[in-house]
Design a protein around this motif. Sequence first.
Motif, PDB file in Angstrom:
ATOM      1  N   LYS A 120       0.959  -1.162   0.001  1.00 24.18           N
ATOM      2  CA  LYS A 120      -0.018  -0.011  -0.150  1.00 24.18           C
ATOM      3  C   LYS A 120       1.074   1.424  -0.097  1.00 24.18           C
ATOM      4  O   LYS A 120       2.102   1.378   0.378  1.00 24.18           O
ATOM      5  N   TYR A 121       0.178   2.420  -0.375  1.00 26.19           N
ATOM      6  CA  TYR A 121       0.866   3.577  -0.480  1.00 26.19           C
ATOM      7  C   TYR A 121       0.352   4.660   0.484  1.00 26.19           C
ATOM      8  O   TYR A 121      -0.897   4.572   0.708  1.00 26.19           O
ATOM      9  N   SER A 122       1.125   5.355   1.115  1.00 22.74           N
ATOM     10  CA  SER A 122       0.617   6.275   2.099  1.00 22.74           C
ATOM     11  C   SER A 122       0.221   7.706   1.197  1.00 22.74           C
ATOM     12  O   SER A 122       0.547   7.909   0.187  1.00 22.74           O
ATOM     13  N   ALA A 123      -0.444   8.465   1.803  1.00 25.39           N
ATOM     14  CA  ALA A 123      -0.836   9.879   1.252  1.00 25.39           C
ATOM     15  C   ALA A 123       0.478  10.549   0.689  1.00 25.39           C
ATOM     16  O   ALA A 123       0.258  11.171  -0.408  1.00 25.39           O
ATOM     17  N   GLU A 124       1.612  10.276   1.435  1.00 25.56           N
ATOM     18  CA  GLU A 124       2.734  11.075   1.003  1.00 25.56           C
ATOM     19  C   GLU A 124       3.484  10.149  -0.289  1.00 25.56           C
ATOM     20  O   GLU A 124       4.615  10.740  -0.778  1.00 25.56           O
ATOM     21  N   GLY A 125       2.751   9.028  -0.442  1.00 20.46           N
ATOM     22  CA  GLY A 125       3.561   8.203  -1.711  1.00 20.46           C
ATOM     23  C   GLY A 125       4.675   7.252  -1.066  1.00 20.46           C
ATOM     24  O   GLY A 125       5.073   6.292  -1.841  1.00 20.46           O
ATOM     25  N   ASP A 126       4.583   6.919   0.351  1.00 19.63           N
ATOM     26  CA  ASP A 126       5.640   6.066   0.848  1.00 19.63           C
ATOM     27  C   ASP A 126       5.078   4.579   0.570  1.00 19.63           C
ATOM     28  O   ASP A 126       3.779   4.361   0.888  1.00 19.63           O
ATOM     29  N   LEU A 127       5.643   3.666   0.311  1.00 15.81           N
ATOM     30  CA  LEU A 127       5.585   2.182  -0.023  1.00 15.81           C
ATOM     31  C   LEU A 127       5.646   1.388   1.139  1.00 15.81           C
ATOM     32  O   LEU A 127       6.821   1.207   1.710  1.00 15.81           O
ATOM     33  N   THR A 128       4.364   0.732   1.615  1.00 20.41           N
ATOM     34  CA  THR A 128       4.671  -0.229   2.597  1.00 20.41           C
ATOM     35  C   THR A 128       4.338  -1.625   2.181  1.00 20.41           C
ATOM     36  O   THR A 128       3.420  -1.970   1.330  1.00 20.41           O
ATOM     37  N   ILE A 129       5.360  -2.514   2.480  1.00 18.27           N
ATOM     38  CA  ILE A 129       5.183  -3.996   1.936  1.00 18.27           C
ATOM     39  C   ILE A 129       5.283  -4.912   3.028  1.00 18.27           C
ATOM     40  O   ILE A 129       5.896  -5.036   3.911  1.00 18.27           O
ATOM     41  N   GLN A 130       3.974  -5.669   3.264  1.00 17.65           N
ATOM     42  CA  GLN A 130       3.863  -6.709   4.319  1.00 17.65           C
ATOM     43  C   GLN A 130       4.028  -8.203   3.887  1.00 17.65           C
ATOM     44  O   GLN A 130       3.742  -8.452   2.785  1.00 17.65           O
ATOM     45  N   ALA A 131       4.208  -9.185   4.776  1.00 20.96           N
ATOM     46  CA  ALA A 131       4.442 -10.388   4.398  1.00 20.96           C
ATOM     47  C   ALA A 131       3.014 -11.011   4.065  1.00 20.96           C
ATOM     48  O   ALA A 131       1.966 -10.664   4.588  1.00 20.96           O
ATOM     49  N   LYS A 132       3.142 -11.965   3.152  1.00 16.41           N
ATOM     50  CA  LYS A 132       1.788 -12.537   2.717  1.00 16.41           C
ATOM     51  C   LYS A 132       1.022 -13.347   3.794  1.00 16.41           C
ATOM     52  O   LYS A 132       0.087 -13.431   4.072  1.00 16.41           O
ATOM     53  N   ASP A 133       1.976 -13.989   4.737  1.00 16.36           N
ATOM     54  CA  ASP A 133       1.597 -14.761   5.742  1.00 16.36           C
ATOM     55  C   ASP A 133       2.587 -14.918   6.418  1.00 16.36           C
ATOM     56  O   ASP A 133       3.796 -14.859   6.358  1.00 16.36           O
ATOM     57  N   LYS A 134       2.501 -15.497   7.738  1.00 18.39           N
ATOM     58  CA  LYS A 134       3.426 -15.851   8.908  1.00 18.39           C
ATOM     59  C   LYS A 134       4.425 -16.756   8.647  1.00 18.39           C
ATOM     60  O   LYS A 134       5.587 -16.551   8.974  1.00 18.39           O
ATOM     61  N   GLU A 135       4.079 -18.065   7.752  1.00 19.01           N
ATOM     62  CA  GLU A 135       5.069 -18.931   7.629  1.00 19.01           C
ATOM     63  C   GLU A 135       5.871 -18.866   6.572  1.00 19.01           C
ATOM     64  O   GLU A 135       7.193 -18.786   6.811  1.00 19.01           O
ATOM     65  N   SER A 136       5.448 -18.015   5.296  1.00 14.66           N
ATOM     66  CA  SER A 136       6.280 -17.912   4.218  1.00 14.66           C
ATOM     67  C   SER A 136       7.187 -16.661   4.251  1.00 14.66           C
ATOM     68  O   SER A 136       8.246 -16.701   3.801  1.00 14.66           O
ATOM     69  N   ARG A 137       6.607 -15.523   5.006  1.00 10.08           N
ATOM     70  CA  ARG A 137       7.374 -14.414   5.214  1.00 10.08           C
ATOM     71  C   ARG A 137       7.622 -13.925   3.841  1.00 10.08           C
ATOM     72  O   ARG A 137       8.577 -12.885   3.888  1.00 10.08           O
ATOM     73  N   ILE A 138       7.058 -14.106   2.763  1.00 11.21           N
ATOM     74  CA  ILE A 138       7.223 -13.353   1.503  1.00 11.21           C
ATOM     75  C   ILE A 138       6.302 -12.071   1.307  1.00 11.21           C
ATOM     76  O   ILE A 138       5.177 -12.158   1.859  1.00 11.21           O
ATOM     77  N   GLY A 139       6.922 -11.287   0.777  1.00 13.92           N
ATOM     78  CA  GLY A 139       6.424  -9.820   0.725  1.00 13.92           C
ATOM     79  C   GLY A 139       5.807  -9.943  -1.010  1.00 13.92           C
ATOM     80  O   GLY A 139       4.840 -10.446  -1.255  1.00 13.92           O
ATOM     81  N   GLY A 140       6.335  -9.098  -1.560  1.00 14.00           N
ATOM     82  CA  GLY A 140       6.071  -8.931  -3.112  1.00 14.00           C
ATOM     83  C   GLY A 140       7.438  -8.539  -4.160  1.00 14.00           C
ATOM     84  O   GLY A 140       8.428  -8.579  -3.554  1.00 14.00           O
ATOM     85  N   GLU A 141       7.044  -8.419  -5.306  1.00 12.23           N
ATOM     86  CA  GLU A 141       8.044  -8.177  -6.164  1.00 12.23           C
ATOM     87  C   GLU A 141       7.480  -6.869  -7.198  1.00 12.23           C
ATOM     88  O   GLU A 141       6.557  -6.923  -7.552  1.00 12.23           O
ATOM     89  N   PHE A 142       8.336  -6.005  -7.386  1.00 10.57           N
ATOM     90  CA  PHE A 142       8.090  -4.840  -8.447  1.00 10.57           C
ATOM     91  C   PHE A 142       9.217  -4.634  -9.266  1.00 10.57           C
ATOM     92  O   PHE A 142      10.286  -5.187  -9.036  1.00 10.57           O
ATOM     93  N   ARG A 143       8.964  -3.901 -10.188  1.00 14.95           N
ATOM     94  CA  ARG A 143       9.709  -3.438 -11.213  1.00 14.95           C
ATOM     95  C   ARG A 143       9.768  -2.039 -11.440  1.00 14.95           C
ATOM     96  O   ARG A 143       8.825  -1.263 -11.275  1.00 14.95           O
ATOM     97  N   ILE A 144      11.051  -1.760 -11.852  1.00 14.12           N
ATOM     98  CA  ILE A 144      11.229  -0.287 -11.836  1.00 14.12           C
ATOM     99  C   ILE A 144      11.995   0.260 -13.447  1.00 14.12           C
ATOM    100  O   ILE A 144      12.948  -0.613 -13.646  1.00 14.12           O
ATOM    101  N   GLU A 145      11.391   1.006 -13.983  1.00 11.43           N
ATOM    102  CA  GLU A 145      12.008   1.449 -15.183  1.00 11.43           C
ATOM    103  C   GLU A 145      13.320   2.394 -15.193  1.00 11.43           C
ATOM    104  O   GLU A 145      13.269   3.404 -13.996  1.00 11.43           O
ATOM    105  N   LEU A 146      14.198   1.992 -15.852  1.00 16.75           N
ATOM    106  CA  LEU A 146      15.544   2.651 -15.457  1.00 16.75           C
ATOM    107  C   LEU A 146      15.737   3.963 -16.563  1.00 16.75           C
ATOM    108  O   LEU A 146      15.267   3.547 -17.792  1.00 16.75           O
ATOM    109  N   PRO A 147      16.323   4.804 -16.591  1.00 14.48           N
ATOM    110  CA  PRO A 147      16.796   6.134 -17.480  1.00 14.48           C
ATOM    111  C   PRO A 147      17.582   5.725 -18.398  1.00 14.48           C
ATOM    112  O   PRO A 147      18.625   4.756 -18.148  1.00 14.48           O
TER     113      PRO A 147
END
Length: 645
Positions: A529-556
Motif C-alpha cells: 500500500k502507499y501512504s498519502a505522501e507516496g511511501d510504499l509499505t510491503i508486508q508479508a503474505k503470511d506468517k509462515e512464508s514471510r514472503i512480501g512481493g515483487e515490483f519492477r522499476i524502469e531505468l533511465p
Amino acid sequence: MRLPIFARAVIHLLILLFATCAFGLDTKAATTKESVIEGTLSQVSTLPRADVNPYPDCYYTAIVDIHQIVAGESIPKRIIIVLPGFFGRKYAPESGYKTGDKIRATVVPFATMPDRVRQTQQADEIEDVDLEFYFPQLISLVKTFHPVKSPIIFPSEMRKVTETKPSESTDHKARAARRKVMQQDLDLINAALTQHGGDWDSWHDSLEGFREEYKKKVDSKAELWVGDSFFSAGLNAYGKGYSQDFVQSIIAFKKYLEERNVDLILVRVPQKGEVVEDLFTSAPPNQISNPYLLKMYKELLEADVEIVTDIIPRLIDARQKFPLMYWYQQFQEEHPAEGAAWVIAETISERLSRYDKIKSRQKKTLRLKQVSLSEDTFKWPKGNPRFNPEEKVKFTSVWSDDYNPLLKQGSDSPVLVVGSSFIGSPSFELGGNIPAYLAYLTGVLPDVLYRSGSNATIPRTIAREGMDFLKNRVVCVFPFVPWAIHLPLDLPPIVNPATCEKILLSKYSGVALPKSLIFTAETPREVYKYSAEGDLTIQAKDKESRIGGEFRIELPEKIFEFSYFAIEILTTSKDAATIKAKYEQQVDNVHKSYSQSNAEEVFVFKPVHSHKHATFNISNLRIDTPITIKEIKVFGLSPRPNSGP
C-alpha cells in the motif's frame, strides 16, 4: 595466506580416498564462476612415469603467469592450475606441457570440483603456498596471445593505490600455526570419511534409525536434569543442510578479507539439539550425527577457509559445567545461553593466541559478576531444589569501570567479531556474550559488528564501513547461526560506489513513487500500500512464508553512458527484510538488520544494452514488521582511476 590443499614435497602423491575417474568423465565444477585466460607456464611439476606409478591416475600442477583475462571472473595474475597427467596409465594430451608454454584456458576454482577430482593423486613440486588453485575445463597451447579490446581487470589492479595495508610484517608463526590446525582438522575429517566407506550419502543414510528415534523425543519435548545441568530435546536439522552458494560466498568473503591482510575464523553455532542427542537416544559414535556438516567443513578447509570443526564435541564435553548451555526451558528458543557462549569464546581464544599483535596488546583489566535480564524472559527450570523456578536466570557478565559500554563498533582493535543476535546472547548490553567472554579470556577488547536479525549482511556491511575499517585488524571472527548455511552471504557490490564518481540520473519519491513501480501479477494487492505522501509499505503474505512481493522499476536511458549504475533504496523501517535485486542476468542481494544504522541500501550493476528495467523481490518479513520504502534513486557510476574497492 592460503593453506596448500596438498602437502608439499618434491613429488607429492596423495592417497586416493575414492575410486578415481578419467579426465574425460564428468569433471564439471559445481559453479559457473569461469574465467577465460591466456598466460605462460612459469613452473611445471614433474609428472611421474605412468607405467611405474603406484596409482593409475594422476594430475600435475603448474604455475600460470596470466597475460590477460579474456572473459569471465576477475582472478589473481598468478595462479596454480591442476593439469591432466594420465588416467588408466594412459597419458592425457596435456601431459607434455612444459615451462614456457603459452596456453589459453577456461578455468574454475579447484575447490569447486567434485571429490573424485580433488582427491585424485597429484604430482606437485610448487612451494608457493599463497597461490590459488584452479582447474582447466578447457585448455590448449597457443603460439601468441590474441589482442582483447576490453580484458577483465586483475583484482590487484583494482586496488593498487588506495587500499590501506597494515604496516606490520607478516606474522609467519601465526601463518604456520593456522596451516597446522587446519590440516589437522582436515585429516580428521578425511579419516572419519574413510572409516565410513568414503561415501557421505551412505554415512548419512546409516543414521536414519537414530534420526527417527530422536525426532520422537523432540515431538514429546523430552527434558531432564543431569546433576545441576538442565537439558531438553531441542530442535535439530538433519538434512543435507548446506548450500553450495553459501560455501562459495564464504570463500569470496575470506578472499575479500585476505586481500586486506585479515584472517577469517568461522564457527557455526550449533542448534541446541546437536549437543544433547546422547542424553535422549542411542546417539551415533564419535559424536557425529550429521555427516554433511563435516562435508561442508571439508570443502571450506580445502578452499583455505578456517572453520572450527570440533565445536559440537567441545560443547558436549563442557555441558555439565553450566546449569544451562542453551535456553532449554523454552523449547522454541534457539539462542545460546551462558554455557555455549563461554565454550565458543574459549575455543576462539585458543586460535587467537597464535597472533603476535594480539599477544603483545596491552591487556585490559576486566571483572565478572552475576546478572539477570530485566524482563522475565527466562526463569530457572523446575525440578531442581538448587534453582528456584520463580527466579530469573542469572548468568556471568564481563564489565569494567573504564569501558562503558564494554563492546562497540570501533576500528582500533586487532580482533573484529561479527555476527547477529547469536553473538549477543544472553545479553549484548550486559556483557554476557561470546565477544565479551572472549575479551575476558584474552584481555583484548574486540571491536564488534553486531547486526541483529541477519548474518548474511555481514560482508556487505564491512565493505560499507570503508577501507579504514579493516586496516588495524589481524583477524575477523564470525560465529554464525546454524541455519545460515542454507543461503549465500551478501557479498560487496561489483564496485564500491564510494570509490566512484556518482551522477544522479533519476529520483522517485512522494507522489512519483507509485507511478514508477509496477508490481508483478503474483503479488497480492493486499500485500502493499502507499501512504498519502507516496511511501510504499510491503508486508508479508503470511506468517509462515514471510514472503512480501515483487515490483519492477524502469531505468533511465542515461545508465548506458556509464560503466556501472547504482539503485539506492531509502527505507524508514527497522526490519530484517531480504531485498533481491535483478537486472538482466545480474543479481545483487541485501539482508537488512534490525540493528543497522544506515537507512539506504545500494545495488550496483553493469549496464546491458537495451535492458532498461530492474526487479526487486522483498522477502523474510515478519508478519508484524513490514518494510517501508520512501525513495528510490538511480546513479551513474564511473570508477575513479586507481580507486580501491
